[in-house]
Structures are given as C-alpha cells and as structure tokens.
Design a protein around this motif. Structure first.
Motif, PDB file in Angstrom:
ATOM      1  N   TYR A  50       0.144   2.796 -10.220  1.00 47.79           N
ATOM      2  CA  TYR A  50       0.576   2.262  -8.890  1.00 47.79           C
ATOM      3  C   TYR A  50       1.770   2.204  -9.411  1.00 47.79           C
ATOM      4  O   TYR A  50       3.146   2.033  -9.125  1.00 47.79           O
ATOM      5  CB  TYR A  50      -0.275   2.373  -7.762  1.00 47.79           C
ATOM      6  N   PRO A  62       1.225  -1.192   0.429  1.00 43.13           N
ATOM      7  CA  PRO A  62       0.199   0.083  -0.038  1.00 43.13           C
ATOM      8  C   PRO A  62       0.818   1.268  -0.261  1.00 43.13           C
ATOM      9  O   PRO A  62       1.798   1.342   0.202  1.00 43.13           O
ATOM     10  CB  PRO A  62      -0.879  -0.173   1.294  1.00 43.13           C
ATOM     11  N   SER A  66      -8.072  -7.577  -3.100  1.00 40.85           N
ATOM     12  CA  SER A  66      -7.423  -7.396  -2.116  1.00 40.85           C
ATOM     13  C   SER A  66      -8.322  -8.003  -1.355  1.00 40.85           C
ATOM     14  O   SER A  66      -9.299  -7.788  -1.420  1.00 40.85           O
ATOM     15  CB  SER A  66      -7.156  -6.046  -2.506  1.00 40.85           C
ATOM     16  N   GLN A  95      -4.715   1.070  -9.460  1.00 40.79           N
ATOM     17  CA  GLN A  95      -3.263  -0.031  -9.279  1.00 40.79           C
ATOM     18  C   GLN A  95      -2.577  -0.746  -9.888  1.00 40.79           C
ATOM     19  O   GLN A  95      -1.841  -0.379  -9.901  1.00 40.79           O
ATOM     20  CB  GLN A  95      -4.178  -1.483  -8.237  1.00 40.79           C
ATOM     21  N   THR A 147      -7.886  -2.271 -10.721  1.00 42.30           N
ATOM     22  CA  THR A 147      -7.758  -1.381 -11.065  1.00 42.30           C
ATOM     23  C   THR A 147      -7.325  -0.118 -11.979  1.00 42.30           C
ATOM     24  O   THR A 147      -5.720  -0.167 -11.888  1.00 42.30           O
ATOM     25  CB  THR A 147      -8.916  -0.051  -9.946  1.00 42.30           C
ATOM     26  N   THR A 205      -8.909   7.402  -2.340  1.00 41.08           N
ATOM     27  CA  THR A 205      -8.631   6.765  -1.582  1.00 41.08           C
ATOM     28  C   THR A 205      -8.655   5.328  -2.554  1.00 41.08           C
ATOM     29  O   THR A 205     -10.571   5.463  -2.920  1.00 41.08           O
ATOM     30  CB  THR A 205      -8.788   5.942  -0.112  1.00 41.08           C
ATOM     31  N   ASP A 206      -8.170   4.247  -3.017  1.00 44.54           N
ATOM     32  CA  ASP A 206      -8.641   3.546  -3.832  1.00 44.54           C
ATOM     33  C   ASP A 206      -9.892   3.439  -4.788  1.00 44.54           C
ATOM     34  O   ASP A 206     -11.331   2.880  -4.620  1.00 44.54           O
ATOM     35  CB  ASP A 206      -9.148   2.238  -3.036  1.00 44.54           C
ATOM     36  N   THR A 213      -4.016   6.905  -2.686  1.00 42.87           N
ATOM     37  CA  THR A 213      -4.095   6.409  -1.729  1.00 42.87           C
ATOM     38  C   THR A 213      -4.438   5.190  -2.135  1.00 42.87           C
ATOM     39  O   THR A 213      -5.576   5.022  -2.175  1.00 42.87           O
ATOM     40  CB  THR A 213      -4.467   6.857  -0.417  1.00 42.87           C
ATOM     41  N   ILE A 214      -3.132   3.860  -2.454  1.00 44.58           N
ATOM     42  CA  ILE A 214      -3.550   2.597  -1.737  1.00 44.58           C
ATOM     43  C   ILE A 214      -3.804   2.579  -0.673  1.00 44.58           C
ATOM     44  O   ILE A 214      -2.570   2.334  -0.429  1.00 44.58           O
ATOM     45  CB  ILE A 214      -2.934   1.841  -3.025  1.00 44.58           C
ATOM     46  N   SER A 215      -5.126   1.963   0.240  1.00 46.88           N
ATOM     47  CA  SER A 215      -4.465   1.705   1.275  1.00 46.88           C
ATOM     48  C   SER A 215      -5.299  -0.004   1.377  1.00 46.88           C
ATOM     49  O   SER A 215      -4.002  -0.087   2.958  1.00 46.88           O
ATOM     50  CB  SER A 215      -5.985   1.672   1.901  1.00 46.88           C
ATOM     51  N   THR A 273       0.745   6.364  -1.268  1.00 45.40           N
ATOM     52  CA  THR A 273       0.180   6.564  -1.938  1.00 45.40           C
ATOM     53  C   THR A 273       0.982   7.362  -3.218  1.00 45.40           C
ATOM     54  O   THR A 273       2.450   7.699  -3.405  1.00 45.40           O
ATOM     55  CB  THR A 273       0.006   8.406  -1.486  1.00 45.40           C
TER      56      THR A 273
END
Length: 288
Positions: free
Chosen positions: A170, A77, A286, A167, A164, A235-236, A101-103, A79
């Motif tokens: 990132y 995870p 996830s 994702q 996604t 976020t996400d 942010t990928i939490s 940012t």
C-alpha cells in the motif's frame, strides 16, 4: 468548521480542528489523523517525537536516538488493489489481485534503516557495504526483531515493528496502480538496481507519499509468513499464522531484471538467513 482554541497548557496529545497557542507538548505515539485542521502558534514539542511538519507529500514526524535522526511518514488509511492484474507483464502466480483495506493509519520510516541507526542501537555493524547513510544489510528477520525490541525498550512509548506485507505494498504504490510507483517501467536513474553495491538512502526520487527507495537498493523484510494470499481477508491482513519463510519486498541493487522490483512482486527467505541484498524499514504499531 470553527477551531477550538487551547492556550498555555502542557499536553500529551493533539486533537484535530484545534488551534494551540503557547502550549508545550510531551508526545508519544500520535495518530496522524489528529493533526487534521490543527494550528500551532508559539508551541514547543518534547518527548521522543519532537519534530514534525507537513509538506507536499503529507505529514511527517521525526525522532532522534543518540544523535541519529529518523523521519517517519504518516500513511493514511485507505483501500487499494493488492497484487497485479493479469495483464501486467512478468506477473507471477502468487500475485492474485484483490481489494484490501488498510483501516488504520500508521507511521512508516521514510527510508530503510541506516547503518548509523543500527549501530547506535546495536553497537555493531554487520553490513558488507559500510557507510553510515547506506541501508544496513546482512541482517536477518530475527536480527531486525532484536533491533526493534531493544529500541522499544530504551525509548518510552516507542513501538516499532515491521510493516505487514499489505501495509508495505500500500505504501509502495502510494496511490498508483501501475507495475511500479513511477509508472509502467523504471530506469537506473530512478532505482538502484544493476548496481555494484547499496547507495545512501534518499539517493533517488521518493514516491508520491515521500518514501525513498521502496524499489531497489535493498529488499525489505515484512512481518508476514510467506503463503498464498487469503483473499477472504480484505481488511488489515497479517498473513499466515505460521510458516517457514518470511516475506521481503522491493528488490535490490544486485538485480539485473527490473520486473523483480514491481510493487506486487513477492519473495521470501527463512527468518534466520541474512544477505547483503536485504535490509528493512520499520513502522510504528498502529493504534488499536
């Protein structure tokens, strides 16, 4: 921090900061963060995720289906700035830069899905450029969904899905902020474009997180509908709830212009369409 020591047990999960001695693991989906600070002494791993390790790129695990092995990389995870800055050459209007942010960490295939894995699951090969180790192409977004549903049904605890768009970018950037994960520009020695066909996966250098051909070779389907970014969702993000066109990313062998393969570049196509320039790369859903 002192490690907890576990000896001689049969286990279905891994816990961080633990030393395992003589244990047998039957693993389904594992959160990569659980491997933080672990040690294994004379342990065995069974189940569909039965091979794992760490290298200079991070943590990886692998599964084998009908003698076809697929490595998955743990994407931690974090940012990042999604989209492109206004100063980036060839920037497009739909690339509004915003913080995301990928939490939750996730496992992402280190390569695009190969023809040999597709054929093992689907018992057919639609690709134009046929070769076991080349990425499968001529597959629509809908076709990819059928593939993943079938493999998920056949392998207990497997929950493959498309990444996604957030994702995907990132993972493609792998901590970089330049137009490409390799820097401000790319060459045909780094990426398969200006080519005549696809090439075998892992033909080119991987990015900083151990992912191959995130730029070039084949475009890769993402789960999102194509739409303008909703920059209020930081976020996400999962994209629009409906639409007519699905996102794909990364560029392909058939492009003559490198700017179309930038980390931020977005394109899309109706989900029933297939082309010899589009494939896909799957991830594990996830943990909730």
């Amino acid at each position: 921090m002192s490690k907890r020591i576990v000896k001689g047990n049969s286990l279905k999960e891994v816990e961080a900061n633990t030393k395992y001695m003589g244990c047998t693991f039957y693993l389904g989906c594992v959160d990569g963060e659980n491997f933080t600070g672990t040690e294994f002494d004379n342990c065995s791993f069974r189940g569909w995720f039965n091979d794992w390790g760490r290298d200079e790129y991070g943590l990886w695990m692998a599964f084998t289906y009908k003698n076809v092995r697929q490595v998955m990389r743990w994407i931690r995870p974090g940012t990042f700035m999604m989209g492109s800055p206004e100063t980036e050459e060839y920037r497009q209007e739909g690339e509004v830069q915003h913080q995301v942010t990928i939490s939750k960490g996730f496992w992402l295939a280190e390569t695009a899905c190969t023809q040999e894995l597709w054929e093992a699951v689907m018992e057919s090969n639609p690709s134009k450029f046929k070769s076991d180790k080349n990425p499968v192409e001529m597959v629509s977004w809908n076709d990819c969904s059928v593939f993943m549903e079938k493999l998920n049904e056949e392998v207990l605890d497997l929950e493959l899905c498309l990444p996604t768009e957030a994702q995907w970018e990132y993972a493609c950037r792998a901590g970089t902020t330049t137009a490409f994960s390799f820097g401000k520009s790319i060459t045909t020695n780094q990426v398969n474009y200006r080519g005549e066909s696809t090439v075998e996966v892992k033909s080119f250098e991987c990015n900083n997180w151990g992912l191959y051909e995130m730029h070039g070779n084949v475009w890769e389907w993402c789960s999102d509908w194509y739409d303008e970014y909703d920059i209020s969702v930081t976020t996400d993000p999962v994209g629009a709830i409906s639409g007519s066109v699905r996102i794909f990313r990364g560029g392909s062998w058939g492009l003559s212009s490198s700017w179309l393969m930038r980390s931020a570049y977005r394109s899309g196509l109706m989900p029933g369409y297939c082309l010899d320039i589009i494939g896909f790369r799957f991830c594990l859903r996830s943990e909730k």
